[in-house]
Design a protein around this motif. Structure first.
Motif, PDB file in Angstrom:
ATOM      1  N   SER B 271       0.835  -1.208   0.000  1.00  0.00           N
ATOM      2  CA  SER B 271       0.000   0.000   0.000  1.00  0.00           C
ATOM      3  C   SER B 271       0.871   1.261   0.000  1.00  0.00           C
ATOM      4  CB  SER B 271      -0.933   0.018   1.204  1.00  0.00           C
ATOM      5  OG  SER B 271      -0.179   0.185   2.395  1.00  0.00           O
ATOM      6  N   ARG B 272       2.147   1.082   0.284  1.00  0.00           N
ATOM      7  CA  ARG B 272       3.049   2.236   0.284  1.00  0.00           C
ATOM      8  C   ARG B 272       3.683   2.484  -1.085  1.00  0.00           C
ATOM      9  NH1 ARG B 272       7.308   2.368   4.715  1.00  0.00           N
ATOM     10  NH2 ARG B 272       7.099   4.616   4.474  1.00  0.00           N
ATOM     11  N   TRP B 273       3.382   1.620  -2.049  1.00  0.00           N
ATOM     12  CA  TRP B 273       3.897   1.833  -3.395  1.00  0.00           C
ATOM     13  C   TRP B 273       3.149   3.001  -4.041  1.00  0.00           C
ATOM     14  CZ3 TRP B 273       4.321  -3.833  -5.704  1.00  0.00           C
ATOM     15  CH2 TRP B 273       5.316  -4.525  -4.982  1.00  0.00           C
ATOM     16  N   ASN B 274       3.833   3.746  -4.850  1.00  0.00           N
ATOM     17  CA  ASN B 274       3.243   4.911  -5.495  1.00  0.00           C
ATOM     18  C   ASN B 274       2.407   4.467  -6.710  1.00  0.00           C
ATOM     19  OD1 ASN B 274       2.804   7.153  -7.208  1.00  0.00           O
ATOM     20  ND2 ASN B 274       4.510   8.245  -6.254  1.00  0.00           N
ATOM     21  N   ARG B 275       1.088   4.462  -6.511  1.00  0.00           N
ATOM     22  CA  ARG B 275       0.167   3.965  -7.549  1.00  0.00           C
ATOM     23  C   ARG B 275       0.254   4.781  -8.839  1.00  0.00           C
ATOM     24  NH1 ARG B 275      -0.660  -0.941  -7.521  1.00  0.00           N
ATOM     25  NH2 ARG B 275       0.023  -1.436  -5.417  1.00  0.00           N
ATOM     26  N   ALA B 276       0.381   6.093  -8.676  1.00  0.00           N
ATOM     27  CA  ALA B 276       0.396   6.965  -9.867  1.00  0.00           C
ATOM     28  C   ALA B 276       1.583   6.610 -10.765  1.00  0.00           C
ATOM     29  CB  ALA B 276       0.462   8.419  -9.444  1.00  0.00           C
ATOM     30  N   GLU B 277       2.745   6.390 -10.127  1.00  0.00           N
ATOM     31  CA  GLU B 277       3.926   6.049 -10.922  1.00  0.00           C
ATOM     32  C   GLU B 277       3.773   4.683 -11.578  1.00  0.00           C
ATOM     33  OE1 GLU B 277       7.746   8.493  -9.249  1.00  0.00           O
ATOM     34  OE2 GLU B 277       7.048   6.862  -7.997  1.00  0.00           O
ATOM     35  N   ILE B 278       3.186   3.734 -10.846  1.00  0.00           N
ATOM     36  CA  ILE B 278       2.979   2.398 -11.414  1.00  0.00           C
ATOM     37  C   ILE B 278       2.027   2.481 -12.610  1.00  0.00           C
ATOM     38  CG2 ILE B 278       1.937   0.132 -10.974  1.00  0.00           C
ATOM     39  CD1 ILE B 278       3.104   0.320  -8.119  1.00  0.00           C
ATOM     40  N   GLU B 279       0.950   3.258 -12.462  1.00  0.00           N
ATOM     41  CA  GLU B 279      -0.012   3.414 -13.553  1.00  0.00           C
ATOM     42  C   GLU B 279       0.658   4.016 -14.787  1.00  0.00           C
ATOM     43  OE1 GLU B 279      -2.993   2.330 -14.353  1.00  0.00           O
ATOM     44  OE2 GLU B 279      -2.725   1.184 -12.499  1.00  0.00           O
ATOM     45  N   GLU B 280       1.457   5.051 -14.555  1.00  0.00           N
ATOM     46  CA  GLU B 280       2.124   5.712 -15.673  1.00  0.00           C
ATOM     47  C   GLU B 280       3.053   4.728 -16.396  1.00  0.00           C
ATOM     48  OE1 GLU B 280       4.444   9.171 -14.694  1.00  0.00           O
ATOM     49  OE2 GLU B 280       4.992   9.474 -16.811  1.00  0.00           O
ATOM     50  N   ALA B 281       3.785   3.945 -15.597  1.00  0.00           N
ATOM     51  CA  ALA B 281       4.708   2.970 -16.183  1.00  0.00           C
ATOM     52  C   ALA B 281       3.943   1.921 -16.983  1.00  0.00           C
ATOM     53  CB  ALA B 281       5.540   2.327 -15.086  1.00  0.00           C
ATOM     54  N   LYS B 282       2.795   1.481 -16.433  1.00  0.00           N
ATOM     55  CA  LYS B 282       1.980   0.486 -17.146  1.00  0.00           C
ATOM     56  C   LYS B 282       1.529   1.033 -18.495  1.00  0.00           C
ATOM     57  CE  LYS B 282      -1.427  -1.650 -14.945  1.00  0.00           C
ATOM     58  NZ  LYS B 282      -2.450  -1.741 -13.843  1.00  0.00           N
ATOM     59  N   GLN B 283       1.074   2.286 -18.472  1.00  0.00           N
ATOM     60  CA  GLN B 283       0.647   2.941 -19.722  1.00  0.00           C
ATOM     61  C   GLN B 283       1.772   2.945 -20.750  1.00  0.00           C
ATOM     62  OE1 GLN B 283      -2.297   4.332 -20.590  1.00  0.00           O
ATOM     63  NE2 GLN B 283      -3.224   3.537 -18.705  1.00  0.00           N
ATOM     64  N   GLY B 303       7.188  -4.673 -13.870  1.00  0.00           N
ATOM     65  CA  GLY B 303       5.740  -4.544 -13.976  1.00  0.00           C
ATOM     66  C   GLY B 303       5.014  -5.735 -13.383  1.00  0.00           C
ATOM     67  N   CYS B 304       5.552  -6.950 -13.592  1.00  0.00           N
ATOM     68  CA  CYS B 304       4.944  -8.159 -13.015  1.00  0.00           C
ATOM     69  C   CYS B 304       4.890  -8.047 -11.497  1.00  0.00           C
ATOM     70  CB  CYS B 304       5.750  -9.403 -13.385  1.00  0.00           C
ATOM     71  SG  CYS B 304       5.544  -9.910 -15.087  1.00  0.00           S
ATOM     72  N   HIS B 305       5.966  -7.547 -10.903  1.00  0.00           N
ATOM     73  CA  HIS B 305       6.005  -7.387  -9.442  1.00  0.00           C
ATOM     74  C   HIS B 305       5.041  -6.296  -8.997  1.00  0.00           C
ATOM     75  CE1 HIS B 305       9.237 -10.158  -8.683  1.00  0.00           C
ATOM     76  NE2 HIS B 305      10.044  -9.546  -9.542  1.00  0.00           N
ATOM     77  N   SER B 306       5.077  -5.181  -9.743  1.00  0.00           N
ATOM     78  CA  SER B 306       4.314  -4.009  -9.301  1.00  0.00           C
ATOM     79  C   SER B 306       2.814  -4.202  -9.412  1.00  0.00           C
ATOM     80  CB  SER B 306       4.720  -2.785 -10.119  1.00  0.00           C
ATOM     81  OG  SER B 306       6.091  -2.530  -9.945  1.00  0.00           O
ATOM     82  N   THR B 307       2.384  -5.087 -10.312  1.00  0.00           N
ATOM     83  CA  THR B 307       0.946  -5.235 -10.496  1.00  0.00           C
ATOM     84  C   THR B 307       0.393  -6.437  -9.739  1.00  0.00           C
ATOM     85  OG1 THR B 307       1.442  -6.360 -12.574  1.00  0.00           O
ATOM     86  CG2 THR B 307       0.827  -4.052 -12.731  1.00  0.00           C
ATOM     87  N   ALA B 308       1.269  -7.221  -9.099  1.00  0.00           N
ATOM     88  CA  ALA B 308       0.782  -8.352  -8.305  1.00  0.00           C
ATOM     89  C   ALA B 308       0.188  -7.814  -7.008  1.00  0.00           C
ATOM     90  CB  ALA B 308       1.924  -9.309  -8.008  1.00  0.00           C
ATOM     91  N   ARG B 309      -0.999  -8.320  -6.650  1.00  0.00           N
ATOM     92  CA  ARG B 309      -1.651  -7.796  -5.452  1.00  0.00           C
ATOM     93  C   ARG B 309      -0.873  -8.155  -4.192  1.00  0.00           C
ATOM     94  NH1 ARG B 309      -7.282  -9.461  -6.681  1.00  0.00           N
ATOM     95  NH2 ARG B 309      -7.407  -8.152  -8.526  1.00  0.00           N
ATOM     96  N   SER B 310      -0.312  -9.341  -4.188  1.00  0.00           N
ATOM     97  CA  SER B 310       0.528  -9.738  -3.052  1.00  0.00           C
ATOM     98  C   SER B 310       1.708 -10.522  -3.608  1.00  0.00           C
ATOM     99  CB  SER B 310      -0.273 -10.614  -2.091  1.00  0.00           C
ATOM    100  OG  SER B 310      -0.560 -11.849  -2.729  1.00  0.00           O
ATOM    101  N   ALA B 311       2.689 -10.778  -2.740  1.00  0.00           N
ATOM    102  CA  ALA B 311       3.861 -11.520  -3.195  1.00  0.00           C
ATOM    103  C   ALA B 311       3.434 -12.880  -3.737  1.00  0.00           C
ATOM    104  CB  ALA B 311       4.851 -11.675  -2.047  1.00  0.00           C
ATOM    105  N   LYS B 312       2.407 -13.464  -3.092  1.00  0.00           N
ATOM    106  CA  LYS B 312       1.939 -14.794  -3.496  1.00  0.00           C
ATOM    107  C   LYS B 312       1.326 -14.791  -4.894  1.00  0.00           C
ATOM    108  CE  LYS B 312       0.058 -16.544   0.468  1.00  0.00           C
ATOM    109  NZ  LYS B 312      -1.212 -16.906   1.039  1.00  0.00           N
TER     110      LYS B 312
END
Lengths: 121, 414
Positions: B271-283, B303-312
């Motif tokens: 939850s501490r990851w910056n969503r806006a930056e992840i979204e921009e990168a995904k785009q 991207g695979c790591h950043s978009t996974a909801r949990s480590a599992k």
């Protein structure tokens, strides 16, 4: 700007070339020289005899020391040069990449030090 | 009118200075002169802005001021021009924008193209990597010499010397200010990307410089990559690099504990990851062939790591595929080592350990070889061997937080 293109190569490998290969290389060099001249970039060039014909001279405390061979034993030897005129390093590097021996040896590009800049500022 | 402080002037100046310097260089073709008159324009701004307010277009104001100073200086120098080793031929100096028309044409400010020209000059392959990084940060970045020096653990004097040497080579070897032709980009773009990546990395994993400074380096790298991407939107690897930097930067806050210890990806609070930056990168990655080049592949992995909801939930099979692609593009031992982590998740610890061991002769002195190996051994329950691997790893770092981390893992193997 003026640049010198120094061509280094492994002489022992060159010595093993067949006559056909040698002719082929010479033709390529002639073409390269023509291309330089056509572009108005050619200022001069020479091919050197192998380092086995080299003599090195040093003067120390007034005494001349003459030794057989090049000043340093290296894997690749200086075999020739081109003096060219180019607007910037990029064009000089482009010419260097076209030197036939660039495919087998190494080609060094050195800017010429203009005479009016010899003195420290 | 609001009060204009000298801090405000400096802030505006910093934001504009890279672009202005690039324009000055294009016309003057003389690094030292360009830097001097840029500095002059700051002095002028310090004098006039606090009284008259910041102009609507501060960049244009500063450029005009610097330009006028350059013309003044060149006029004064006309007599000494013969002994001055300038890159510009004399006739060009004589012509150097003096008449009003000439001024307007030569100084038409296409900041974008100028910056592009300058970054290709700074990252010219005939300059060594250290010089490329220092020049890029100094000329295009908003950091001061002292800050850059601190970030790279150099004294300001030795950094200054590095810059002087690099600028001398640009002048004396005739390294041009030009945007490479399309057919040259294959050779000329990679060093630029590498420099931007190294600047970011120094900020991201640099172990000794102050934290704030490190953040500045990351921001600076992202800003420059953004500028470059906006100017060359068709370059896939440039887009990939920007995406990679954003994915990485998004995890910045979650990467370390309050005491400054590193937190592994699997243990991070997502939850501490910056969503806006992840979204921009995904785009950015959308529509891009994920195998376009090493940066794009690494971005796809991030991207695979950043978009996974949990480590599992991490799609390790996909990550392993991407590592195989990365290996094909960039077959280095470190890539092979990182690949074993994905391999372990897909095919088990045993197989991963076997492939790690195969790298021993070449990575024997690499800290992360031993820590990765130790981790596999620990998970396989081979605690004695794991202990020895952790001990070897401990001997290879002086970084306090890494030492703490390795010691805590070593204790788990008691």
């Amino acid at each position: 700007m003026k640049y010198m293109i120094l061509i280094h190569g492994d002489e022992s490998q060159e010595a093993q070339m067949t006559e056909a290969e040698g002719m082929q290389l010479m033709t390529e060099y002639m073409k390269f020289g023509e291309e330089l001249e056509k572009a108005g970039a050619y200022l001069g060039s020479e091919r050197l005899r192998p380092v086995s014909t080299a003599t090195t001279v040093r003067v120390r405390e007034g005494k001349t020391l003459t030794t057989d061979g090049p000043f340093a034993e290296t894997k690749e030897q200086l075999g020739g040069y081109y003096l060219i005129e180019a607007p910037s390093l990029d064009q000089a590097l482009e010419w260097a990449a076209k030197v036939p021996s660039a495919r087998t040896g190494s080609v060094e590009v050195r800017p010429i030090w203009p005479e009016d800049e010899y003195l420290p500022q | 009118m609001s009060q204009v402080t000298s801090e405000a002037v400096e802030r505006v100046f910093r934001a504009e200075s890279g672009a202005i310097l690039a324009t000055l260089l294009r016309v003057l073709k003389d690094f030292d002169l360009a830097e001097e008159v840029l500095q002059d324009s700051l002095v002028a701004a310090m004098e006039t802005w606090p009284r008259g307010g910041i102009p609507d277009n501060p960049g244009a104001w500063l450029t005009t001021t610097a330009r006028n100073r350059a013309i003044d200086r060149r006029r004064k120098n006309q007599n000494t021009v013969r002994v001055m080793p300038l890159l510009v031929p004399e006739e060009e100096i004589a012509e150097a924008p003096c008449g009003e028309d000439a001024v307007n044409t030569a100084w038409s400010t296409d900041f974008g193209d100028d910056r592009l020209r300058l970054i290709f000059t700074c990252c010219h392959p005939s300059l060594n990597r250290d010089a490329q990084i220092a020049l890029t940060l100094k000329t295009l970045g908003g950091l001061q010499t002292e800050e850059i020096a601190r970030a790279f653990l150099l004294t300001p004097a030795s950094l200054a010397q590095r810059l002087v040497r690099a600028k001398r080579k640009i002048r004396e070897a005739g390294i041009p200010y030009r945007i490479p032709e399309a057919d040259e980009l294959g050779e000329r773009l990679p060093p630029v990307l590498h420099v931007l990546y190294l600047i970011f990395n120094e900020g991201y994993v640099g172990t000794t410089s102050a934290d704030l400074l490190r953040e500045d380096l990351c921001q600076e790298a992202i800003r420059l990559t953004r500028v470059l991407h906006a100017l060359m939107p068709g370059e896939a690897e440039l887009r990939g690099l920007l995406a990679l930097l954003l994915f990485q930067n998004a995890r910045r806050l979650a990467r370390t504990s309050e005491s400054g210890d590193p937190i592994l990806l699997e243990d991070q609070d997502r939850s501490r990851w910056n969503r806006a930056e992840i979204e921009e990168a995904k785009q950015l990655l959308q529509g891009l062939d994920s195998r376009a080049g090493p940066y794009t592949v690494q971005a796809a992995i991030a991207g695979c790591h950043s978009t996974a909801r949990s480590a599992k939930d991490t799609d390790w099979a996909q990550i392993l595929k991407l590592y195989d692609a990365l290996w094909k593009l960039h077959p280095t031992d470190v890539v092979a080592l990182n690949r074993t982590v994905a391999l372990a998740q897909v095919h088990g610890w045993e197989r991963a350990l076997k492939e790690t061991d195969a790298l021993e002769t070449r990575l024997r002195h690499y800290l992360y070889f031993h820590s990765t190996r130790a981790d596999f051994l620990r998970r396989l329950g081979r605690t004695g061997e794991a202990r020895r691997a952790y001990e070897t790893a401990l001997g290879l770092t002086k970084n306090e937080s890494e030492l703490r981390f390795l010691r805590s893992r070593l204790e788990e193997c008691e």
